[in-house]
Design an enzyme around this catalytic site. Structure first.
Site, PDB file in Angstrom:
ATOM      1  N   ASP A  28       0.892  -1.261  -0.250  1.00 54.73           N
ATOM      2  CA  ASP A  28       0.025  -0.093   0.037  1.00 54.73           C
ATOM      3  C   ASP A  28       0.796   1.242   0.071  1.00 54.73           C
ATOM      4  O   ASP A  28       2.152   1.154   0.257  1.00 54.73           O
ATOM      5  CB  ASP A  28      -1.066  -0.072   1.224  1.00 54.73           C
ATOM      6  CG  ASP A  28      -1.567   1.406   1.346  1.00 54.73           C
ATOM      7  OD1 ASP A  28      -2.320   1.489   0.387  1.00 54.73           O
ATOM      8  OD2 ASP A  28      -1.557   1.771   2.490  1.00 54.73           O
TER       9      ASP A  28
ATOM     10  N   ASP B 242      -0.302   5.191   0.808  1.00 53.27           N
ATOM     11  CA  ASP B 242      -0.690   6.141   1.975  1.00 53.27           C
ATOM     12  C   ASP B 242      -0.883   5.492   3.289  1.00 53.27           C
ATOM     13  O   ASP B 242      -1.433   4.558   3.210  1.00 53.27           O
ATOM     14  CB  ASP B 242      -1.977   6.975   1.523  1.00 53.27           C
ATOM     15  CG  ASP B 242      -1.783   7.767   0.178  1.00 53.27           C
ATOM     16  OD1 ASP B 242      -1.092   8.871   0.161  1.00 53.27           O
ATOM     17  OD2 ASP B 242      -2.093   7.338  -0.744  1.00 53.27           O
TER      18      ASP B 242
ATOM     19  N   ASP C  96      -2.077  -0.395   6.141  1.00 54.19           N
ATOM     20  CA  ASP C  96      -2.644   0.305   7.036  1.00 54.19           C
ATOM     21  C   ASP C  96      -4.028   0.267   7.410  1.00 54.19           C
ATOM     22  O   ASP C  96      -4.483   0.531   8.445  1.00 54.19           O
ATOM     23  CB  ASP C  96      -1.703   1.398   7.297  1.00 54.19           C
ATOM     24  CG  ASP C  96      -2.725   2.685   6.517  1.00 54.19           C
ATOM     25  OD1 ASP C  96      -2.567   2.369   5.156  1.00 54.19           O
ATOM     26  OD2 ASP C  96      -2.950   3.589   6.720  1.00 54.19           O
TER      27      ASP C  96
END
Length: 252
Positions: free
Chosen positions: A25, A27, A201
Site C-alpha cells: 500500500d 498512503d 494500514d
C-alpha cells in the site's frame, strides 16, 4: 472488516521477504498520511528503496493503492514498479501494459454531489479519480457522519461501491478490491513463483490481507492493532521503511 476481537501481532521476521512477491500500500504505509492527497512528497530515499527491492525480488514488486494508478506512477518516477490503483480496478504493469475498468455512468452525478458537499464545508477535500470520487474530512472530522450518509445514498442510487477509509469515504466502481488485485498479480508468471506478502494500514487493505493468507503468504498491518487478517504488525511508516531497508541490508 473481520468480525473479531483485536489480536496481538508480532513484528514480521527478518527473512519474510526471501523469495517473496511483495505488495505495498502507499498512503499510511510507505508515506505518512497527509491532510490533502496532493500533500504527499515522495523523496529519493523511497524511490531508491523501491528500486532496490525490485532488484532483490527480481521484479516481484507492486504497489496496490486507492490512488489513481497513473498519478501514483508519476509520483514514483520512471523506474516505478507495477502499480494497481483505484482499489484494484486499474493496472499499470511495469512492462507497459495498461488495464482499467469502465468509468461508471453514475459517477458523474455522484461527483457533482460530493463536490457540492465539500465546497460547502471548510476543511473537507474532494478527490476526483478515474473510477471513483472521495471526500476527505481529516481536517474537519465533525462532518464524518454526514459524509458517510451522503456516500451511502449515492452508492445505493447509482449502483456504486461504498468504500470506507481513514477519515474519508468514497463511491467507486464495483467489482474489485485489493484482494482481487493481488490475486490477479499472483496469476502473472512474473509474480507467481513468490510467496505473497502485503503491507497496508487501512481497512481498505483487509481484502489484501485475506488474499495473501489464502495464497499461503502473510499480511503485515501498519499501525495500531485491530481485528485483522494480517499475521504481523509494524508500528508506523518509519518502521516499514526501516524493516524494508533491513531486508536489503542497507541503512534505514
Amino acid at each position: 472488516m473481520p468480525d473479531r476481537e483485536p489480536v496481538s501481532l508480532m513484528p514480521p521476521p527478518a527473512d519474510l521477504l526471501d523469495a517473496a512477491s511483495l505488495f505495498l500500500d502507499f498512503d499510511g504505509t510507505l508515506v505518512e498520511l497527509a491532510d490533502h492527497p496532493d500533500g504527499v512528497v515522495v523523496d529519493s530515499r523511497l524511490t531508491d528503496l523501491l528500486c532496490a527491492l525490485g532488484e532483490k525480488l527480481e521484479g516481484r514488486l507492486a504497489l496496490v493503492s486507492g490512488r489513481p494508478a497513473e498519478d501514483l506512477a508519476a509520483m514514483l518516477g520512471p523506474d516505478a514498479p507495477s502499480v494497481v490503483g483505484s482499489h484494484g480496478m486499474e493496472f499499470r504493469w511495469s512492462d507497459g501494459r495498461r488495464e482499467r475498468a469502465e468509468r461508471p455512468v453514475g459517477l458523474v452525478e455522484s461527483l457533482a454531489a460530493l463536490r457540492a458537499f465539500a465546497e460547502a464545508r471548510p476543511g473537507v477535500v474532494l478527490e476526483d479519480k478515474p473510477l471513483g470520487a472521495a471526500v476527505h474530512y481529516r481536517m474537519n472530522p465533525e462532518h464524518e457522519a454526514d459524509a458517510i450518509a451522503l456516500g451511502e445514498r449515492l452508492a445505493a442510487a447509482h449502483g456504486l461501491y461504498l468504500q470506507h477509509g481513514k477519515m474519508m469515504v468514497e463511491v467507486r466502481s464495483p467489482g474489485g478490491d485489493k484482494g482481487s488485485a493481488i490475486r490477479t498479480l499472483m496469476a502473472d508468471p512474473r509474480f507467481a513463483p513468490g510467496r505473497p506478502v502485503f503491507l497496508g494500514d487501512d481497512v481498505t487493505d483487509e481484502p489484501g490481507f485475506s488474499a495473501v493468507a489464502l495464497l499461503g503468504g502473510a499480511g503485515i498491518l501498519v499501525g495500531p492493532g485491530r481485528a485483522t487478517d494480517a499475521r504481523y504488525r509494524i508500528d508506523d511508516v518509519s518502521g516499514v521503511l526501516g524493516w524494508l531497508a533491513a531486508a536489503l541490508g542497507v541503512p534505514a
